[in-house]
Design a protein around this motif. Structure first.
Motif, short mmCIF file in Angstrom:
data_model
loop_
_atom_site.label_atom_id
_atom_site.label_comp_id
_atom_site.label_asym_id
_atom_site.label_seq_id
_atom_site.Cartn_x
_atom_site.Cartn_y
_atom_site.Cartn_z
N ALA A 78 1.06 -1.29 -0.17
CA ALA A 78 0.34 -0.11 -0.33
C ALA A 78 0.85 1.24 -0.67
N HIS A 79 0.40 2.02 -0.57
CA HIS A 79 1.31 3.24 -1.01
C HIS A 79 0.26 4.34 -0.38
N ASP A 80 -1.05 4.46 -0.02
CA ASP A 80 -1.58 5.22 0.19
C ASP A 80 -2.04 4.91 1.53
N THR A 81 -1.64 4.41 2.98
CA THR A 81 -2.14 4.12 3.64
C THR A 81 -1.96 5.34 4.89
N PRO A 82 -3.45 6.04 5.18
CA PRO A 82 -3.11 8.06 5.93
C PRO A 82 -2.65 7.52 6.86
N GLU A 83 -1.68 8.58 7.83
CA GLU A 83 -1.41 8.45 8.70
C GLU A 83 -2.39 8.01 10.21
N ASP A 84 -2.08 6.60 11.37
CA ASP A 84 -2.30 5.95 12.47
C ASP A 84 -3.69 5.43 11.37
N ALA A 85 -3.38 4.71 10.03
CA ALA A 85 -4.71 3.65 9.33
C ALA A 85 -3.80 2.43 9.85
N GLU A 86 -4.24 1.55 9.92
CA GLU A 86 -3.66 0.10 9.74
C GLU A 86 -3.25 -0.29 8.25
N PRO A 87 -1.94 -1.20 8.38
CA PRO A 87 -2.17 -0.84 6.64
C PRO A 87 -3.50 -1.86 5.54
N GLY A 88 -3.70 -3.28 6.28
CA GLY A 88 -5.00 -3.68 5.54
C GLY A 88 -4.20 -4.38 4.53
N HIS A 89 -4.48 -5.26 2.88
CA HIS A 89 -4.10 -5.48 2.48
C HIS A 89 -4.35 -5.09 0.94
N SER A 90 -3.33 -4.95 0.16
CA SER A 90 -3.44 -4.05 -1.31
C SER A 90 -2.70 -5.65 -2.37
N TYR A 91 -3.92 -5.12 -3.47
CA TYR A 91 -3.55 -6.32 -4.06
C TYR A 91 -3.34 -5.10 -5.80
N LEU A 92 -3.05 -5.79 -7.12
CA LEU A 92 -3.41 -6.14 -8.09
C LEU A 92 -4.25 -6.74 -8.29
N LEU A 93 -5.43 -6.94 -9.21
CA LEU A 93 -6.59 -7.61 -9.42
C LEU A 93 -6.80 -7.51 -10.89
N ILE A 94 -5.74 -8.40 -11.99
CA ILE A 94 -5.57 -8.28 -13.50
C ILE A 94 -7.12 -9.23 -14.19
N ARG A 95 -7.21 -8.59 -15.28
CA ARG A 95 -8.35 -8.92 -16.08
C ARG A 95 -7.65 -9.40 -17.64
N ARG A 96 -7.37 -10.39 -18.05
CA ARG A 96 -7.88 -10.71 -19.27
C ARG A 96 -9.06 -11.79 -20.15
N HIS A 97 -8.73 -10.25 -21.89
CA HIS A 97 -9.55 -11.12 -22.37
C HIS A 97 -9.83 -12.49 -23.26
N ARG A 98 -10.51 -13.51 -22.68
CA ARG A 98 -9.93 -15.17 -22.76
C ARG A 98 -9.81 -15.19 -25.16
N TYR A 99 -10.25 -13.93 -25.37
CA TYR A 99 -9.74 -13.93 -27.19
C TYR A 99 -8.73 -12.74 -27.42
N THR A 100 -9.17 -11.76 -27.07
CA THR A 100 -8.26 -10.29 -27.68
C THR A 100 -6.54 -10.44 -26.63
N ARG A 101 -6.92 -11.26 -25.85
CA ARG A 101 -5.64 -11.05 -24.47
C ARG A 101 -5.74 -9.45 -23.69
N GLU A 102 -6.75 -8.97 -23.92
CA GLU A 102 -6.59 -7.05 -23.65
C GLU A 102 -6.09 -7.34 -22.42
N LEU A 103 -5.50 -6.53 -21.52
CA LEU A 103 -5.46 -6.39 -20.05
C LEU A 103 -6.35 -5.48 -19.50
N SER A 104 -6.22 -5.31 -18.24
CA SER A 104 -7.25 -4.21 -17.53
C SER A 104 -7.06 -4.45 -16.22
N PHE A 105 -6.61 -3.58 -15.57
CA PHE A 105 -6.05 -3.64 -14.40
C PHE A 105 -6.51 -3.26 -12.81
N TYR A 106 -6.57 -3.31 -12.21
CA TYR A 106 -7.65 -2.61 -11.03
C TYR A 106 -6.89 -2.64 -9.53
#
Length: 145
Positions: A78-106
């Motif tokens: 995490a690079h967006d943790t406010p002061e005095d906040a618990e770090p929690g869990h951060s992820y990059l979610l990647i979506r790939r189109h089955r046919y075009t193989r185009e990627l999207s990111f979250y």
């Protein structure tokens, strides 16, 4: 909270964290993330995944039938943790189109550990909201607005 990449900038993510909200926001392919192995763009992280990594999931029904995408999830720091906040869990979610193989990111954050299926559900909620918004604009004659 969920948003498109237009609105999913660092300030929105920091504000969501300050309010105690979890999020899943779309980010650009050149979005930079930090992992224990270093700092990478979303595209670079996706390229580092083993070829068979990911899970095919049904994400809704469209005009051409069921929509299925391949999804993967990477733990990031995490690079967006406010002061005095618990770090929690951060992820990059990647979506790939089955046919075009185009990627999207979250970029995702949760106060507690969560599953990829839960994050995919959140991302897909945004699509439904956008579809309903467009249908409402069309019904009111506001397509160009």
């Amino acid at each position: 909270m969920t948003s498109s990449e237009v609105y999913g900038g660092r300030e929105l993510r920091r504000h969501a964290r300050a309010l105690g909200l979890d999020y899943a926001v779309a980010v650009r392919a050149d979005h930079r993330l930090t992992t224990p192995a270093g700092r990478f763009t979303a595209t670079e992280l996706a390229a580092r995944l083993p070829r068979r990594t990911g899970m095919r999931m049904r994400t809704g029904h469209g005009l051409k039938g069921d929509r299925h995408y391949d999804w993967a999830m990477i733990d990031v720091l995490a690079h967006d943790t406010p002061e005095d906040a618990e770090p929690g869990h951060s992820y990059l979610l990647i979506r790939r189109h089955r046919y075009t193989r185009e990627l999207s990111f979250y970029r995702c954050h949760s106060a507690t550990a969560t599953t990829m299926a839960t994050l995919v559900d959140v991302v897909c909620c945004r699509w439904k909201i956008e579809e309903d918004f467009q249908a409402g604009k069309s019904a009111c004659g506001l397509e160009g607005c």
